[in-house]
Design a protein around this motif. Structure first.
Motif, PDB file in Angstrom:
ATOM      1  N   SER A 183       0.739  -1.306  -0.086  1.00  0.00           N
ATOM      2  CA  SER A 183      -0.027   0.179  -0.089  1.00  0.00           C
ATOM      3  C   SER A 183       0.784   1.205  -0.179  1.00  0.00           C
ATOM      4  N   ASP A 184       1.858   1.269   0.709  1.00  0.00           N
ATOM      5  CA  ASP A 184       2.479   2.416   0.722  1.00  0.00           C
ATOM      6  C   ASP A 184       3.552   2.906  -0.210  1.00  0.00           C
ATOM      7  N   ASP A 185       3.892   1.804  -0.813  1.00  0.00           N
ATOM      8  CA  ASP A 185       5.089   2.132  -1.722  1.00  0.00           C
ATOM      9  C   ASP A 185       4.798   1.727  -3.317  1.00  0.00           C
ATOM     10  N   SER A 186       5.638   2.314  -4.298  1.00  0.00           N
ATOM     11  CA  SER A 186       5.226   2.100  -5.636  1.00  0.00           C
ATOM     12  C   SER A 186       5.782   0.752  -6.075  1.00  0.00           C
ATOM     13  N   ILE A 187       5.522   0.428  -7.185  1.00  0.00           N
ATOM     14  CA  ILE A 187       6.067  -1.120  -7.837  1.00  0.00           C
ATOM     15  C   ILE A 187       7.424  -1.049  -7.903  1.00  0.00           C
ATOM     16  N   ALA A 188       8.080   0.395  -8.093  1.00  0.00           N
ATOM     17  CA  ALA A 188       9.206   0.427  -8.278  1.00  0.00           C
ATOM     18  C   ALA A 188      10.091  -0.170  -7.374  1.00  0.00           C
ATOM     19  N   VAL A 239      18.215  -8.433   9.623  1.00  0.00           N
ATOM     20  CA  VAL A 239      17.423  -7.249  10.050  1.00  0.00           C
ATOM     21  C   VAL A 239      16.122  -6.961   9.233  1.00  0.00           C
ATOM     22  N   PHE A 240      15.252  -6.347   9.713  1.00  0.00           N
ATOM     23  CA  PHE A 240      14.240  -5.851   8.771  1.00  0.00           C
ATOM     24  C   PHE A 240      14.082  -4.260   8.717  1.00  0.00           C
ATOM     25  N   LEU A 241      14.018  -4.062   7.635  1.00  0.00           N
ATOM     26  CA  LEU A 241      14.040  -2.613   7.140  1.00  0.00           C
ATOM     27  C   LEU A 241      12.667  -2.140   6.552  1.00  0.00           C
ATOM     28  N   ARG A 242      12.280  -1.041   7.169  1.00  0.00           N
ATOM     29  CA  ARG A 242      10.939  -0.438   6.436  1.00  0.00           C
ATOM     30  C   ARG A 242      11.229   0.844   6.226  1.00  0.00           C
ATOM     31  N   GLN A 243      10.632   1.518   5.075  1.00  0.00           N
ATOM     32  CA  GLN A 243      11.014   2.721   4.819  1.00  0.00           C
ATOM     33  C   GLN A 243       9.808   3.364   4.247  1.00  0.00           C
ATOM     34  N   ALA A 244       9.704   4.879   4.478  1.00  0.00           N
ATOM     35  CA  ALA A 244       8.533   5.650   3.676  1.00  0.00           C
ATOM     36  C   ALA A 244       9.113   6.877   3.168  1.00  0.00           C
ATOM     37  N   GLU A 245       8.579   7.238   1.951  1.00  0.00           N
ATOM     38  CA  GLU A 245       9.114   8.648   1.432  1.00  0.00           C
ATOM     39  C   GLU A 245       8.350   9.778   2.169  1.00  0.00           C
ATOM     40  N   ILE A 246       9.383  10.728   2.299  1.00  0.00           N
ATOM     41  CA  ILE A 246       8.780  11.961   2.658  1.00  0.00           C
ATOM     42  C   ILE A 246       8.536  12.727   1.664  1.00  0.00           C
ATOM     43  N   SER A 262      13.949  10.079   2.950  1.00  0.00           N
ATOM     44  CA  SER A 262      12.962   8.920   3.249  1.00  0.00           C
ATOM     45  C   SER A 262      13.315   8.635   4.662  1.00  0.00           C
ATOM     46  N   VAL A 263      12.090   7.953   5.312  1.00  0.00           N
ATOM     47  CA  VAL A 263      12.030   7.749   6.859  1.00  0.00           C
ATOM     48  C   VAL A 263      12.202   6.379   6.728  1.00  0.00           C
ATOM     49  N   PHE A 264      13.054   5.642   7.686  1.00  0.00           N
ATOM     50  CA  PHE A 264      13.412   4.358   7.648  1.00  0.00           C
ATOM     51  C   PHE A 264      13.120   3.853   9.180  1.00  0.00           C
ATOM     52  N   ILE A 265      13.178   2.598   9.241  1.00  0.00           N
ATOM     53  CA  ILE A 265      12.984   2.118  10.483  1.00  0.00           C
ATOM     54  C   ILE A 265      13.561   0.646  10.515  1.00  0.00           C
ATOM     55  N   ILE A 266      14.373   0.447  11.238  1.00  0.00           N
ATOM     56  CA  ILE A 266      15.102  -0.842  11.203  1.00  0.00           C
ATOM     57  C   ILE A 266      15.031  -1.757  12.341  1.00  0.00           C
TER      58      ILE A 266
END
Lengths: 888, 85
Positions: A183-188, A239-246, A262-266
Motif C-alpha cells: 500500500s505505501d509504496d510503488s511498484i518500483a 534485520v528488517f528495514l521498512r521505509q517510507a518517503e517524505i 526518506s524515513v526508515f525504521i530498522i
C-alpha cells in the motif's frame, strides 16, 4: 531628404557633452590635442584631495615614477589593501542582496571621493554590516538545522505510526507487513522488496520476540537502495528495514538546496547487530532519532515536537525579517558605497605612482596633460588644496621632453564611433592628420554606393534613428550583450549609412529591387507598330519616338529595371563610377599627406614625395577619369553620317585605351571611324603624360635619400670644422677634454631629432619600399575600388532574385487563396530581406568600406604609430569596474 | 548632347548650397570645423554621384531591350498608345 535628422541631433548633445569643450579649440579633431609633460609638486596633506579633483576632471595621465618598486613596497599599499577589503565586504553584501532579490537603488548620482578620515567610518559601517549579516545568517542556519531535525522527527513519528498501529492491531504480521508494503509504496520498490520479503518469513518469530529492538531515522532518498543492500549483506538478512518517503522536499540548511529524504525504521535483535546497524547508518549519513516504543510516549513526543516547530517558525520568521531589514537598508546605499570605495582605491593607486621628495613633505608626479586644459587643471588643483585646508599651493611645471606625447582626440558621442573605426587600425601618431572627420561622410557614402537601395536604406536608417532617439534610456540599460553594444556604439554610423543608402537608392532607382517612375521615363513607345524579334523589342536611342533626348532627371531611368539588358548598361555605369570615386578618394588621401608635411615643416617630403605622387596619380589615373567624362559627353547614338565618328560604333573602350596608353601601343579602330582618338592630339598628350608619370618613379625613389645624404655630409663637415677651430683656440688648455665631452651630447641630441640616427642604407631601403608600394598600390588600389561596383551589383541582383522567387510568386496567386499565400510569402520575403539583404549584405558592405578606408585611403598619408591618451578619470574607472563586475 | 538645364541647375544649387552655402552659417562653437567638413563632403559626394548618373544617361549608346508584354504594358501605362500603321 531627411538630412535635418542626421545633423539635428548632435550639436545639442555636444554642448551639454563636456564642460571643457568650450575652453578647447575643438576644431582639433583634425589633429590630436597638443600635449605637454608636466611635473607636479603636491604637499603630502593636499595630495589626496588634489588627485581626487584631477580624477573628477579626467584630463591627466600620470606616469609611473617608480617602475622598479614592486606593488607591495609602495607607500600606500596599506590603504589600497584596506580598500580591497572594503570592496570584498561590499561584494559580499551585494551577493546577499541579490540572493534575496532586493532591488538595488541606482540613483546614478556620483558622490565625491570621501576624505581619508571618512574611510574609517566607511570601514566601520561595512564591518558592522558584514558581521551583523554573518551572525544573522549563522543564526538562521542553526535555526534551520534545528527545524529540519524537528521536521524529520515529526515525519518519523508519523510514518512509523502506521507500522506500529498495524502491529498492535494483532493482525498476522506477515500479512499486514505485505499489505503495508504494497500500500505505501510503488511498484518500483518491489525489486528491493524481494529479499526483505523472502528473508523475513523464513524466521519464525513470536510477536514478542519480533519486536525487540529498532532504530528509526532519516536518509537521503537516492541512498536507499545501496543502504538496503548493505544492511542485508552486513547483517546476513537478520534485520528488517521498512521505509517510507517524505513527500515534501526538505531544505538543506548548509547549502540551501531542496533535498528529498526518506524515513526508515530498522528492526533487529541483539547488541551486536545494533552496533553494526548503527555503524552502517553512520556510514550512510543517516540521522537517527529516538523513537519511544510506547504509543502514549510517542503521542506525547509528537505533541512536543509540534509545539517546538511552531515556536521555531516564529523565531525563524523574525530572523528573516531582521535580515531583510538589514539588506534593504544596505541596498539603498550600496551603489554609492561602491563608487566611493573605488574612488578611494583609484586615488591611492595613483598616489603610489608618485615620488617622495627628500624632505618627505612633498609628492612629485609627472603627467601628460593637454596644453589647452592646463587652466582647468590648475583650477582643479586649487580646489583640491582648498578642500584639504593646506596653505601651500601645488606647483605645476611644464617640462621639455624628447618623448612622443600620447595622442588625444576630443570626441563626442557623434564622432567617437568614427574615431573608433580609425583607432582600431592604429592610433594616430602625435599631431598627425586624423582621418576621422572625413570618414564621417566618406564612410557612409562609400558604404551606400554598395548598399544602394531606398527600401533597405530606409530600414537601416529607421533602426539607426530609433537608437539615436532612444539614446538615453537605451544607454541606461547597460546591456552586456556584445552584439547589441556594437550596434549601439555605432548608432550614428548606422543612421548615416542608412540615410546615404537611401540617397544612392534613389539614384540607382532601386526600392526593394523595383523602380519608381516619378518624373516619367525618357524612354517610350509611341507612334509605331512594333517589330518584335524573338518576342523582344529593343528601344532605339537614335529615334525620337523611343527616346526623348534628355535623361531621367534623378538617377537611373525606371525603364532599365524592366529591360533584359539592364546589367550591361548598369555595369558600365557602376564600374565607371567606382573608378571615379576611388581615384578622387585616393587623391584626397594624397592631399592629406601634404597637410601633414606642411604641419611638420617637412619641405623635403613635399618635393620628394607629395609632388611626384600627385603627378603620377593625376597624369595616369585621373586622366582616365577625364576620358570617361569625355566619352559620356561626346559619343552618342545618331543616324546622320556626319556624326558617325562620334556614334555608337566608334565609341572606344576606356579600359583598352588606358592599357594601350601604358603599353605604348596603338589601339585598333574601325576604318570608317578614322581614328581611335577621342580628341585631337590625344596620342601625343598620352605619351607626354606617360613619360611624366614614369619620371616620377625615380624622382620619388632618389630625391629624398640623396638630399638627406648631402645634408649629413654638410653637418659632419661643419662639426669637424667647428671642432678644429675650437681645438685651435683652446690648444693646450687643460679643460679641453671636458669641454669636448660637454659639447658632444647636444650635437647627438640634435641628431636624434630627425631621421639621422638611421643609417643611410635603411633610408634607401625605406624609400624604395615606399616608392614601390605607392606605384604598385596606385594600380591595385584603383582596381580595388571596383568592389564598389561588384557589391552593388551583387546587392541589386540578390534583392531582385528575392523579389522574383518569393514575393512575386505570392502576388501571382489569384482568388482568396492568393491572400493566404501572399501572407506567407510576404512573411518569408520580409524575413529574408531583413536578415540577408540588410543584415548580412550590410555587414559585408561595411567590411569592404572599412577596408577601402584603412588600406586604399589611409595608406596615402596615415602613419598610425601613436599611443592613446589614457587619463586618470573616475568615470572611466567606474565604468570599467561595473562592466567587469557584470561579466563575472 | 541631350541634356536639360533644369535638373542640372536644381541639383547643383541644392548640393552646392549644402556644400558651399551652409558651411558659412554653422554656428560658432567647438565643432564648427567638423560640421563644415561634413557639409562640404556631403555636398561633393551627393552632387558627384547624381552628376555621374545623369551624364552617363545623357547620350545613351544602347537602348533597353524589352519583351512583348512589357512593351505593351509600358505603352498603355505610360500613356503612349501604339498606333497601328
Amino acid at each position: 531628404m531627411s538630412r535635418p535628422l542626421s545633423f539635428g541631433h548632435w550639436p545639442k548633445g555636444d554642448f551639454e557633452g563636456s564642460v571643457f569643450d568650450k575652453f578647447a579649440d575643438m576644431g582639433s579633431l583634425f589633429r590630436s590635442a597638443e600635449m605637454t609633460l608636466c611635473q607636479l609638486f603636491l604637499q603630502s596633506e593636499a595630495a589626496y584631495a588634489c588627485v581626487s579633483e584631477l580624477g573628477e576632471l579626467g584630463l591627466v595621465q600620470f606616469r609611473d615614477l617608480n617602475p622598479d618598486v614592486n606593488a607591495f613596497q609602495r607607500k600606500f599599499v596599506n590603504e589600497v589593501r584596506r580598500c580591497d577589503e572594503m570592496e570584498r565586504k561590499l561584494r559580499y553584501l551585494e551577493k546577499e542582496i541579490k540572493k534575496d532579490g532586493i532591488p538595488m537603488l541606482d540613483t546614478g548620482e556620483n558622490p565625491e571621493a570621501p576624505q581619508p578620515r571618512e574611510m574609517i567610518d566607511l570601514e566601520a559601517t561595512f564591518e558592522k554590516l558584514e558581521n551583523e549579516l554573518r551572525e544573522v545568517n549563522q543564526n538562521a542556519e542553526a535555526l534551520k538545522r534545528n527545524f529540519l531535525e524537528l521536521t524529520e522527527l515529526k515525519q518519523i513519528l508519523r510514518k512509523t505510526q502506521v507500522f506500529f498501529d498495524e502491529h498492535e492491531g494483532g493482525v498476522n504480521p506477515t500479512e499486514s507487513m505485505t499489505r503495508a508494503l504494497i500500500s505505501d509504496d510503488s511498484i518500483a520498490r518491489q525489486s528491493t522488496l524481494g529479499p526483505v520479503q523472502l528473508g523475513f518469513p523464513e524466521k519464525q518469530y513470536d510477536p514478542e520476540e519480533y519486536f525487540p529492538c529498532f532504530v528509526a531515522g532519516v536518509i537521503l532518498r537516492e541512498r536507499i537502495p545501496a543502504f538496503e543492500r548493505m544492511l542485508w549483506r552486513a547483517c546476513r538478512g537478520n534485520v528488517f528495514l521498512r521505509q517510507a518517503e517524505i513527500e515534501t522536499p526538505l531544505e538543506d540548511p548548509s547549502s540551501g538546496d531542496q533535498v528529498y529524504k526518506s524515513v526508515f525504521i530498522i528492526f533487529f535483535q541483539g547488541d551486536q547487530l545494533k552496533t553494526r546497524v548503527k555503524k552502517i547508518c553512520e556510514g550512510f549519513r543517516a540521522t537517527l532519532y529516538p523513537c519511544p516504543e510506547a504509543p502514549a510516549d510517542r503521542r506525547e513526543m509528537a505533541m512536543g515536537v509540534m509545539t517546538r516547530i511552531e515556536d521555531l517558525n516564529t523565531v525563524l520568521g523574525q530572523t528573516q525579517d531582521h535580515r531583510h531589514r538589514v539588506l534593504v537598508a544596505a541596498a539603498k546605499n550600496i551603489k554609492n558605497w561602491f563608487v566611493k570605495v573605488r574612488k578611494i582605491k583609484a586615488i591611492y593607486h595613483t598616489l603610489n605612482l608618485f615620488n617622495l621628495d627628500v624632505t618627505q613633505k612633498c609628492l612629485i608626479a609627472e603627467c601628460w596633460v593637454p596644453v589647452l586644459d592646463l587652466e582647468n587643471i590648475q583650477l582643479a588643483l586649487r580646489r583640491g588644496t582648498e578642500r584639504s585646508g593646506s596653505s601651500v599651493p601645488p606647483i605645476l611645471n611644464r617640462m621639455d621632453t624628447l618623448e612622443d606625447p600620447p595622442t588625444y582626440n576630443h570626441t563626442n558621442k557623434f564622432t567617437c564611433g568614427f574615431q573608433t573605426l580609425i583607432d582600431s587600425y592604429g592610433i594616430a601618431a602625435y599631431r598627425e592628420m586624423n582621418p576621422a572627420p572625413y570618414t564621417i561622410i566618406t564612410f557612409p557614402f562609400l558604404f551606400a554606393v554598395m548598399f544602394g537601395d531606398l527600401g533597405h536604406g530606409f530600414l537601416m536608417a529607421l533602426f539607426g534613428a530609433w537608437m539615436v532617439l532612444k539614446e538615453k534610456p537605451l544607454a541606461a540599460k547597460k546591456s552586456d550583450n556584445e552584439i547589441w553594444n556594437i550596434f549601439f556604439g555605432g548608432r550614428y554610423i548606422i543612421l548615416l549609412m542608412g540615410l546615404f543608402s537611401m540617397y544612392t537608392g534613389i539614384i540607382y532607382n532601386d526600392v526593394f529591387a523595383k523602380s519608381l517612375n516619378i518624373f516619367g521615363s525618357s524612354w517610350y513607345i509611341r507612334n509605331t507598330s512594333i517589330h518584335l524579334q524573338n518576342g523582344d523589342y529593343t528601344l532605339d536611342p537614335k529615334v525620337t519616338r523611343n527616346y526623348e533626348g534628355y535623361p531621367y532627371p534623378i538617377g537611373m531611368d525606371p525603364v532599365w529595371q524592366l529591360a533584359s539588358n539592364k546589367i550591361i548598361f548598369q555595369n558600365s555605369f557602376k564600374m565607371k563610377i567606382s573608378i571615379i570615386l576611388g581615384i578622387i578618394h585616393m587623391l584626397f588621401g594624397v592631399t592629406m599627406s601634404l597637410f601633414n608635411h606642411m604641419y611638420f615643416k617637412n619641405k623635403l617630403s613635399i618635393i620628394g614625395e607629395f609632388i611626384p605622387q600627385v603627378i603620377f596619380l593625376v597624369f595616369l589615373f585621373f586622366y582616365m577619369v577625364l576620358l570617361m567624362f569625355i566619352k559620356w559627353f561626346v559619343y552618342f547614338a545618331n543616324i546622320e553620317d556626319k556624326d558617325f565618328q562620334v556614334g555608337t560604333r566608334c565609341a572606344p573602350s576606356i579600359l583598352i585605351t588606358f592599357i594601350n596608353m601604358v603599353l605604348n601601343k596603338n589601339t585598333p579602330f574601325d576604318k570608317k571611324c578614322g581614328s581611335a582618338n577621342m580628341f585631337d592630339g590625344q596620342l601625343g598628350l598620352q605619351k607626354f603624360l606617360f613619360v611624366c608619370a614614369v619620371i616620377c618613379i625615380p624622382w620619388m625613389l632618389i630625391t629624398k635619400p640623396i638630399v638627406i645624404q648631402r645634408n649629413r655630409k654638410k653637418t659632419a663637415q661643419f662639426a669637424v670644422n667647428h671642432q678644429q677651430m675650437q681645438s685651435a683656440t683652446e690648444n693646450g688648455d687643460a679643460e679641453q677634454p671636458m669641454h669636448n665631452n660637454t659639447a658632444q651630447p647636444p650635437a647627438m641630441g640634435g641628431g636624434g631629432h630627425g631621421m639621422e640616427e638611421e643609417p643611410m642604407g635603411e633610408i634607401w631601403i625605406h624609400q624604395g619600399i615606399h616608392t614601390i608600394e605607392y606605384v604598385l598600390g596606385s594600380v591595385s588600389h584603383t582596381a580595388s575600388y571596383l568592389r564598389l561596383w561588384a557589391l552593388s551589383l551583387a546587392h541589386s541582383q540578390l534583392s531582385e532574385v528575392l523579389w522574383n522567387m518569393v514575393l512575386s510568386k505570392g502576388l501571382k496567386v489569384e482568388g482568396w487563396a492568393g491572400g493566404v499565400v501572399l501572407y506567407a510569402t510576404f512573411a518569408f520575403w520580409a524575413a529574408l530581406t531583413v536578415s540577408i539583404l540588410v543584415l548580412m549584405e550590410g555587414l559585408s558592405a561595411f567590411l569592404h568600406t572599412l577596408r577601402l578606408h584603412w588600406v586604399e585611403f589611409q595608406s596615402k598619408f596615415y602613419i598610425g604609430t601613436g599611443y592613446g591618451f589614457e587619463p586618470f578619470s573616475f568615470e572611466i574607472i567606474l565604468d570599467s569596474a561595473s562592466q567587469s563586475k557584470e561579466e563575472v | 548632347m541631350g541634356a536639360t538645364i533644369i535638373p542640372f541647375i536644381i541639383f547643383t544649387v541644392l548640393w552646392g548650397g549644402v556644400g558651399i552655402g551652409l558651411p558659412f552659417f554653422v554656428p560658432k562653437g567647438p565643432n564648427r570645423g567638423i560640421i563644415q567638413v561634413i557639409l562640404m563632403l556631403t555636398g561633393v559626394c551627393c552632387w558627384l554621384f547624381w552628376l555621374c548618373c545623369y551624364v552617363a544617361q545623357m547620350n545613351p549608346l544602347i537602348g533597353p531591350k524589352l519583351d512583348e508584354n512589357t512593351v505593351l504594358i509600358m505603352a498603355k501605362q505610360w500613356a503612349h498608345p501604339i498606333k497601328t500603321e
